[in-house]
Design a protein around this motif. Sequence first.
Motif, PDB file in Angstrom:
ATOM      1  N   MET A   1      16.332  44.675  42.564  1.00  0.00           N
ATOM      2  CA  MET A   1      15.190  44.195  43.010  1.00  0.00           C
ATOM      3  C   MET A   1      15.136  43.806  44.287  1.00  0.00           C
ATOM      4  O   MET A   1      16.022  43.157  44.743  1.00  0.00           O
ATOM      5  CB  MET A   1      14.791  42.974  42.206  1.00  0.00           C
ATOM      6  N   GLU A   6      11.831  39.066  44.478  1.00  0.00           N
ATOM      7  CA  GLU A   6      12.589  38.152  44.070  1.00  0.00           C
ATOM      8  C   GLU A   6      11.605  36.692  44.478  1.00  0.00           C
ATOM      9  O   GLU A   6      11.626  35.866  43.445  1.00  0.00           O
ATOM     10  CB  GLU A   6      13.763  38.006  44.690  1.00  0.00           C
ATOM     11  N   LYS A   9       8.596  36.212  42.062  1.00  0.00           N
ATOM     12  CA  LYS A   9       8.761  35.780  40.379  1.00  0.00           C
ATOM     13  C   LYS A   9       7.685  34.695  40.256  1.00  0.00           C
ATOM     14  O   LYS A   9       7.864  33.488  40.861  1.00  0.00           O
ATOM     15  CB  LYS A   9      10.104  35.612  40.301  1.00  0.00           C
ATOM     16  N   GLY A  10       7.094  34.713  39.137  1.00  0.00           N
ATOM     17  CA  GLY A  10       6.073  33.595  38.570  1.00  0.00           C
ATOM     18  C   GLY A  10       4.920  33.566  39.480  1.00  0.00           C
ATOM     19  O   GLY A  10       3.980  32.739  39.235  1.00  0.00           O
ATOM     20  N   GLN A  46       2.755  36.246  35.142  1.00  0.00           N
ATOM     21  CA  GLN A  46       3.409  37.284  36.120  1.00  0.00           C
ATOM     22  C   GLN A  46       2.393  38.209  36.837  1.00  0.00           C
ATOM     23  O   GLN A  46       1.828  39.189  35.901  1.00  0.00           O
ATOM     24  CB  GLN A  46       4.760  37.773  35.675  1.00  0.00           C
TER      25      GLN A  46
END
Length: 106
Positions: A1, A6, A9-10, A46
């Motif tokens: 990734m 990264e 994320k979220g 997400q």
Amino acid sequence: MSEELEQLKGFTPYDLMEHLRQSGFSEWRCSMCGHETINIIGTAEQLFFFQMKASLTDTESDTRGFDVAMAVCDNCAHVHLYSCQDLVKKLKQKDSKASESSEKGE
């Protein structure tokens, strides 16, 4: 990734909408047909990102790609793309400004 992914994320569809509003976005309409129902691809937890791989470039067997978030018009199926790299860049700028403000005691 990738490093950009990264950092996202979220990051949710709601976060994308908030980011667009803060960037001057005022009305959610399809740029092709003007329809008001556009579905952002993701879940409440997400925002989904997709890698668009290069198919014809200046390099044989090119493995480069472009990470994007997508939204699709419910009327004409036009696909709206949002650059992952640009989202990360703008989020970093926002965090930097917030950090500077807190250091100044604002």
